[in-house]
Design an enzyme around this catalytic site. Structure first.
Site, mmCIF file in Angstrom:
data_model
loop_
_atom_site.group_PDB
_atom_site.id
_atom_site.type_symbol
_atom_site.label_atom_id
_atom_site.label_comp_id
_atom_site.label_asym_id
_atom_site.label_seq_id
_atom_site.Cartn_x
_atom_site.Cartn_y
_atom_site.Cartn_z
ATOM 1 N N GLY A 217 0.808 -1.200 0.000
ATOM 2 C CA GLY A 217 0.000 0.000 0.000
ATOM 3 C C GLY A 217 0.846 1.257 0.000
ATOM 4 O O GLY A 217 1.915 1.321 -0.607
ATOM 5 N N GLY A 219 2.567 4.448 2.371
ATOM 6 C CA GLY A 219 2.989 4.786 3.718
ATOM 7 C C GLY A 219 4.493 4.705 3.875
ATOM 8 O O GLY A 219 5.235 4.416 2.929
ATOM 9 N N GLU A 240 -3.804 -3.616 -4.735
ATOM 10 C CA GLU A 240 -5.075 -2.905 -4.587
ATOM 11 C C GLU A 240 -4.922 -1.465 -5.059
ATOM 12 O O GLU A 240 -5.683 -0.981 -5.879
ATOM 13 C CB GLU A 240 -5.488 -2.961 -3.115
ATOM 14 N N GLY A 338 -8.762 -4.314 2.047
ATOM 15 C CA GLY A 338 -8.461 -5.569 1.368
ATOM 16 C C GLY A 338 -7.427 -6.411 2.079
ATOM 17 O O GLY A 338 -6.830 -7.299 1.459
#
Length: 440
Positions: A217, A219, A240, A338
């Site tokens: 993701g 970050g 995702e 997800g």
């Protein structure tokens, strides 16, 4: 009828398009950076005090979410399956609702009538020479919304990037077009200068082999991982969200997708969010393909690629391996998203590695994120039987196939040293109260 005539007949003002919304409707706007800023603001300005009990189904909100302001309480009811910084306060204060649901399941829930979709409001590009518009940065459930909504409204915006994949819709499929250009939501690139994140990134990078297929993701930790992948070869991506952090690895040739079993040579995602540079990079870039979320996050699809490494974050992990990634106690902070989709997909992938990554402490080192047991009322995001690798700055441990006592010892070994004895005591008390024997 020629597509140009169809399109012209459907171009209206925002006021005309929004007049078709009724009290009690559920509006589903575009997700994340694809939320149409002008349309949502006009909804508040023109009809905000007139409508009653209008639901707004929202995922990750990266903008202002004007409909979540206290002044619209009772007029709009944000119903969120993932909380952003603006919608978080709305839900926590009781002016909105939290909807726990896996990301992949949302289109199905709409099609099955479990979640209403009365109105959808999306961004799109101007039509191409064949009469098709491109839906831009969020594919996830956009087409399901167009298929199901009583009223579909697209804000035509020349600043929306053209994304390859399942992103095209003919003008005949949309009810109303509102032409208004504006910048779309951006997220500044996240720096990776945090030394703790770098240690976690290094520990994770040691688990990534050549040819792995990545899901990560946005970050500090995902960005830090990239610093240690420069010597890897033939990495793939099935994820995702596609963000800025992967661009350097693509440009250097480290990410090329050559060893993927499906969508070979392609980066597959369901939405894109990040900086203006990211949007320029993905525009008309056929290396990146957006797919609906019930494809990208389907466990069976994820598992078709070998060597899937799924990296997900957590707020805390207890000594049994239970993961809390969405709440502080009973107070919702983010959402389910997800995470479990990719944990299970990686687990079922040949040589796959599901990874939960988190710093060992929070609140400037005063609170341990590895805990003896989750507090009563804390929801479990990922169950203990789904957890394999857990990584902190103090190391990486694999819990798969390990009994509870051994799991506890492994997790305590990667907790911050200042808290290890405390965690052991907490876990001992938990097992004692549960009537289970604990061997030190």
């Amino acid at each position: 009828m020629d597509w140009k005539e169809i399109y012209k007949s459907k171009v209206v003002t925002a006021e005309e398009a929004l007049s078709h919304i009724k009290s009690g409707d559920m509006i589903v706007p575009g997700h994340a950076a694809a939320e149409p800023v002008y349309l949502m603001q006009q909804l508040c300005d023109l009809r905000g005090k007139e409508l009653e009990n209008v639901g707004i189904l929202q995922g990750l909100n990266v903008g202002g979410a004007p409909y979540a302001a206290p002044e619209f309480h009772g007029h709009f009811v944000p119903t969120c399956y993932f909380l952003g910084k603006t919608t978080r306060a709305c839900v926590q204060e009781g002016r909105g609702e939290f909807l726990p649901m896996h990301f992949y399941a949302q289109p199905k829930a709409m099609r099955d009538g479990k979640i209403p979709c009365d109105v959808t409001m999306l961004y799109c590009t101007p039509p191409d020479e064949s009469g098709y518009v491109n839906l831009g940065t969020s594919c996830d459930q956009a087409k399901a919304c167009i298929e199901l909504a009583r009223v579909s409204i697209c804000q035509v915006n020349k600043n929306v990037p053209y994304l390859c994949g399942d992103t095209m819709v003919h003008v005949s499929e949309i009810d109303y077009f509102v032409e208004h250009d504006e910048p779309i939501y951006t997220i500044p690139p996240i720096t990776a200068d945090d030394p703790i994140s770098e240690k976690i990134g290094y520990n994770i990078a040691q688990l990534i082999d050549d040819g792995a297929c990545l899901q990560m993701g946005q970050g500090n930790v995902p960005n830090a991982i990239l610093k240690f992948l420069g010597d890897k070869k033939d990495l793939g991506v099935h994820t995702e969200v596609f963000t800025d952090n992967l661009i350097p690895l693509i440009q250097s040739g480290v990410v090329n997708g050559k060893r993927k079993q499906i969508n070979k040579g392609k980066i597959v995602a369901t939405f894109v969010q990040g900086s203006e540079n990211l949007y320029r990079f993905v525009d008309h870039n056929n290396l990146i393909e957006l797919k609906p979320v019930d494809y990208t996050n389907d466990v069976g699809v994820i598992a078709q690629n070998d060597n899937v490494v799924a990296i997900c974050s957590a707020l805390e992990v207890d000594c049994m391996g239970q993961v809390n990634a969405d709440s502080f106690g009973s107070t919702v902070f983010s959402g389910v998203g997800g995470q479990l989709d990719f944990m299970r997909g990686a687990e079922q992938s040949k040589n796959g590695k599901p990874i939960i990554a988190l710093p060992s402490t929070a609140k400037k080192g005063t609170v341990s994120r590895i805990v003896g047991a989750l507090k009563p009322g804390t929801p479990v995001t990922t169950t203990r039987q789904d957890v394999h690798w857990v990584v902190t700055e103090y190391g990486a441990v694999d819990l798969f196939g390990k009994p509870i006592t051994e799991r506890a010892k492994l997790l305590i070994s990667i907790a911050h040293p200042d808290f290890r004895e405390q965690i052991e005591r907490e876990f001992y008390e938990y097992r004692k109260n549960a009537g289970m024997i604990y061997i030190r």
